[in-house]
Write a protein that holds these residues in place. Structure first.
Motif, PDB file in Angstrom:
ATOM      1  N   GLU B 153     -35.797  29.440  35.863  1.00 12.42           N
ATOM      2  CA  GLU B 153     -34.846  30.392  35.319  1.00 12.42           C
ATOM      3  C   GLU B 153     -34.942  31.743  36.025  1.00 12.42           C
ATOM      4  O   GLU B 153     -33.950  32.271  36.484  1.00 12.42           O
ATOM      5  CB  GLU B 153     -35.117  30.541  33.819  1.00 12.42           C
ATOM      6  CG  GLU B 153     -34.193  31.497  33.106  1.00 12.42           C
ATOM      7  CD  GLU B 153     -32.811  30.916  32.930  1.00 12.42           C
ATOM      8  OE1 GLU B 153     -32.685  29.685  33.122  1.00 12.42           O
ATOM      9  OE2 GLU B 153     -31.885  31.673  32.618  1.00 12.42           O
ATOM     10  N   PHE B 154     -36.177  32.275  36.111  1.00 11.26           N
ATOM     11  CA  PHE B 154     -36.318  33.653  36.589  1.00 11.26           C
ATOM     12  C   PHE B 154     -36.548  33.738  38.087  1.00 11.26           C
ATOM     13  O   PHE B 154     -35.835  34.417  38.785  1.00 11.26           O
ATOM     14  CB  PHE B 154     -37.451  34.353  35.838  1.00 11.26           C
ATOM     15  CG  PHE B 154     -37.097  34.607  34.418  1.00 11.26           C
ATOM     16  CD1 PHE B 154     -36.157  35.566  34.096  1.00 11.26           C
ATOM     17  CD2 PHE B 154     -37.660  33.853  33.412  1.00 11.26           C
ATOM     18  CE1 PHE B 154     -35.796  35.793  32.784  1.00 11.26           C
ATOM     19  CE2 PHE B 154     -37.302  34.080  32.091  1.00 11.26           C
ATOM     20  CZ  PHE B 154     -36.378  35.044  31.784  1.00 11.26           C
ATOM     21  N   VAL B 155     -37.574  33.011  38.581  1.00 14.12           N
ATOM     22  CA  VAL B 155     -37.912  33.147  39.998  1.00 14.12           C
ATOM     23  C   VAL B 155     -36.782  32.615  40.873  1.00 14.12           C
ATOM     24  O   VAL B 155     -36.283  33.311  41.763  1.00 14.12           O
ATOM     25  CB  VAL B 155     -39.235  32.415  40.297  1.00 14.12           C
ATOM     26  CG1 VAL B 155     -39.550  32.514  41.777  1.00 14.12           C
ATOM     27  CG2 VAL B 155     -40.358  33.013  39.475  1.00 14.12           C
ATOM     28  N   ALA B 156     -36.351  31.375  40.585  1.00  7.26           N
ATOM     29  CA  ALA B 156     -35.305  30.791  41.422  1.00  7.26           C
ATOM     30  C   ALA B 156     -34.029  31.616  41.332  1.00  7.26           C
ATOM     31  O   ALA B 156     -33.424  31.982  42.349  1.00  7.26           O
ATOM     32  CB  ALA B 156     -35.037  29.352  41.001  1.00  7.26           C
ATOM     33  N   GLY B 157     -33.631  31.968  40.100  1.00  8.28           N
ATOM     34  CA  GLY B 157     -32.418  32.752  39.911  1.00  8.28           C
ATOM     35  C   GLY B 157     -32.514  34.094  40.626  1.00  8.28           C
ATOM     36  O   GLY B 157     -31.620  34.489  41.365  1.00  8.28           O
ATOM     37  N   GLY B 158     -33.657  34.776  40.423  1.00  7.55           N
ATOM     38  CA  GLY B 158     -33.834  36.103  41.006  1.00  7.55           C
ATOM     39  C   GLY B 158     -33.814  36.079  42.517  1.00  7.55           C
ATOM     40  O   GLY B 158     -33.094  36.845  43.157  1.00  7.55           O
TER      41      GLY B 158
END
Lengths: 318, 329
Positions: B153-158
């Motif tokens: 959710e966070f790392v890939a999205g960011g």
């Protein structure tokens, strides 16, 4: 982690005679404390263990007293309130895809998960204790047979054993079934720990003394050896309880745990929530955080107990 | 030393054979390769089942079946899947896929564990120690799949937003079919993009327990007499910690890591499931247990048991090599 329990606590009997009789004049002496009192004192004064205990008690209260205050049944489905966000339509933490209340779900989930842990400990602790005690105390062929068996089962990852066994029993997709399966295969590392403790304990003088007095094997095991190995038993129990919660969640995620349509557990809520990370984040975060808090609390309690039983590794050495 | 190693290798072979027998018994009792035909509608005639049983050798005595499988496995033939393809054909490729993730994850985890453990021990009860301790406890308490979902959710999205294109992938071990048209360097980049997240997830979760271990081992060493002697001789603090302390504190970790590598396959099952990797874990869950396929499960378990036994052996030998005080009787 569980194997690092040192021998320091084992050197002394768990319960030397508690001080009794008339009050003693104490001007230059300190109050005598039994081994047990010292351990409890060390635990209650350690910040790590106590904060874990407090958090754990709060979670217990949330799971078991919460439903008395918040009287919504998790099983109630409301087709008019599917996937509502937290705080909307009277759902404090929102609802899931078929309109069940998430807060009530979390309370039930905590209950079920702790039930699984209880079942796991009740089955695994006596099994591991028995096997480890027999192997460590009698040695020779008993030791070889039992420990080779343990070695053999441990060549297969525990998760895989659990999956293969669980795939055998489609009826076990409930908290009861998962707890029993976890218990039946979760005692192997305990057996190793108890065995290694017994191997060193049985060489102690007090065991020889008990032998000389004519004590039976079972008396020596239950009255002398097990109380002295109590520290590592308690530490194992807490750390294994934390592992059991995570294992249940993992099994459920893979479809071999609490997957009955009507069954629920914390692991079930978490693994259901993973599907909705970005669309319905409350279903993802609240169960996950609850599970992490419980596991964290139990681990902290375990560490606190370990330090209380074995203060040697906390001593500040220059 | 040499004789000890030879004896342990011979003993390991027996352990493997016994373990495979145990697993065979478990699998033979658990899985029926014909089960998918039972629910077929219309149900195939009884003669069809008889034929298939004959062909697969299910009518034979249990021990004969085990013997047939064992002799086959020893010559590299793991039997056929329920769909008729040889199991041995699938295993190496899938082992490579899982291996990519595991080897990299272990390297990162060991490096992090040593650094964090040693720094935590040297700076015991300082704010940095408390911070890393808390972080490590948090990582230990995290279920793999939940942590992986957060990473997605966070790392890939960011990261993908940052670059404005897809750099990190959350599904699969490579873009499907890329091997057919891309050049070697493109395939490499693509695989690297797929590799990052699962590796981080696996590495951080295994690093957590190891760093605690390294920290307590380092604390033990720091309190020992020879460290004080080294300081008294006039060595710098840094030199005593690195040359005298760290070298000795690494001994317990090597065994723990060696034992951990063997069992990492268990953890990798969930990681592979979350990131939809077509590796060993998927092979076991989907093709093996999902299809009631004995040969696939047996092949998987044999490979994984070999890893466990070999790394147990390595742990024992390494322990003796690194610490001359240990005597192998």
């Amino acid at each position: 982690m569980t194997t690092t329990q040192a021998q320091a606590s084992a050197a002394l009997p768990a319960e030397p005679g508690a001080p009794g009789g008339a009050p003693v004049e104490r001007e230059f002496t300190v109050q005598a404390r039994s081994q047990r009192q010292q351990i409890i004192r060390r635990f209650t004064r350690g910040p790590v263990g106590m904060s874990g205990l407090v958090v754990f008690l709060v979670m217990l209260a949330f799971g078991f007293l919460g439903p008395l205050v918040y009287r919504t049944d998790y099983a109630t489905q409301d087709s008019g309130a599917q996937s509502v966000a937290p705080g909307v339509q009277g759902y404090p933490l929102g609802s899931d895809a078929i309109g069940r209340d998430l807060l009530a779900g979390l309370m039930t989930g905590v209950q079920r998960s702790l039930f699984i842990v209880l079942l796991f400990v009740v089955i695994a602790l006596p099994l591991g204790l028995l096997v480890g005690a027999l192997a460590g105390y009698f040695g020779r062929w008993v030791d070889s047979v039992l420990m080779r068996f343990v070695d053999l089962v441990l060549t297969v990852p525990l998760l895989v054993v659990l999956i293969v066994v669980a795939s055998n029993f489609p009826g076990s997709r409930t908290p009861l079934g998962v707890g029993v399966i976890l218990g039946l295969f979760g005692w192997l590392d305990l057996a190793r720990i108890v065995r290694s403790q017994f191997l060193s304990l049985r060489e102690k003088e007090y065991v020889e003394a008990a032998h000389a007095l004519g004590a039976s094997n079972s008396r020596i095991i239950f009255k002398h050896l097990i109380p002295n190995a109590l520290g590592s038993l308690i530490v194992w129990t807490t750390l294994a309880a934390a592992t059991a919660i995570i294992l249940e969640a993992s099994l459920t995620y893979l479809g071999f745990g609490v997957n009955d349509p009507n069954a629920t557990s914390l692991g079930r809520l978490v693994s259901d929530g993973v599907q909705a990370t970005s669309t319905r984040p409350w279903l993802f975060y609240f169960p996950g955080i609850t599970l992490v808090i419980i596991v964290l609390a139990i681990n902290l309690i375990g560490d606190g107990i370990r330090d209380a039983f074995d203060p040697s590794n906390r001593r500040v050495r220059s | 030393m040499f004789f000890f190693t030879v004896r342990r290798i011979i003993a390991s072979v027996f352990v493997l054979i016994a373990s495979s027998f145990l697993v065979f018994a478990l699998c033979a009792a658990s899985f029926d390769p014909l089960s998918r035909y039972y629910t077929q509608n219309p149900r195939p005639p009884e003669a069809f089942f008889e034929n298939l049983r004959q062909e697969l050798g299910l009518d034979d005595n249990f021990f004969i079946r085990y013997w047939n499988w064992l002799t086959g496995a020893l010559t590299g033939d793991f039997g056929q899947t329920v769909n008729g393809t040889p199991v041995a054909e699938q295993l190496p490729g899938r082992l490579m896929v899982t291996g990519r993730m595991i080897v990299l994850a272990i390297l990162i985890a060991v490096l992090l564990a040593v650094i964090v453990g040693v720094v935590g021990a040297v700076r015991q009860y300082k704010p940095s120690d408390y911070a890393t301790t808390f972080l490590v406890y948090l990582l230990i308490a995290l279920p793999t799949f939940w942590f992986a979902a957060i990473l997605k959710e966070f790392v890939a999205g960011g990261v993908n937003d940052l670059f404005g294109r897809q750099v990190l992938y959350t599904i699969g071990e490579e873009t499907p079919g890329i091997a057919l048209y891309a050049t070697d360097s493109e395939i490499f980049i693509d695989r690297l993009g797929h590799l990052v997240l699962p590796t981080i997830s696996l590495a951080l979760l295994s690093f957590a327990a190891w760093s605690r271990f390294q920290r307590s081992a380092m604390l033990d060493v720091l309190g020992s007499d020879y460290m004080r002697l080294a300081r008294a001789k006039g060595l710098t603090y840094r030199r005593t910690v690195v040359k005298h302390g760290l070298r000795n504190a690494l001994i317990p970790l090597t065994t723990v890591v060696a034992l951990g590598i063997g069992t990492l396959f268990g953890g990798a099952i969930i990681t592979e499931q979350v990131f939809v990797w077509h590796g060993m874990g998927e092979y076991l869950i989907v093709n093996g247990i999902g299809n009631n396929d004995i040969n696939v499960v047996l092949g998987w378990l044999l490979i994984s048991a070999v890893f466990v036994v070999v790394f147990n052996l390595i742990a024992d030998v390494l322990y003796a090599v690194l610490d001359p005080r240990i005597r192998l009787a």
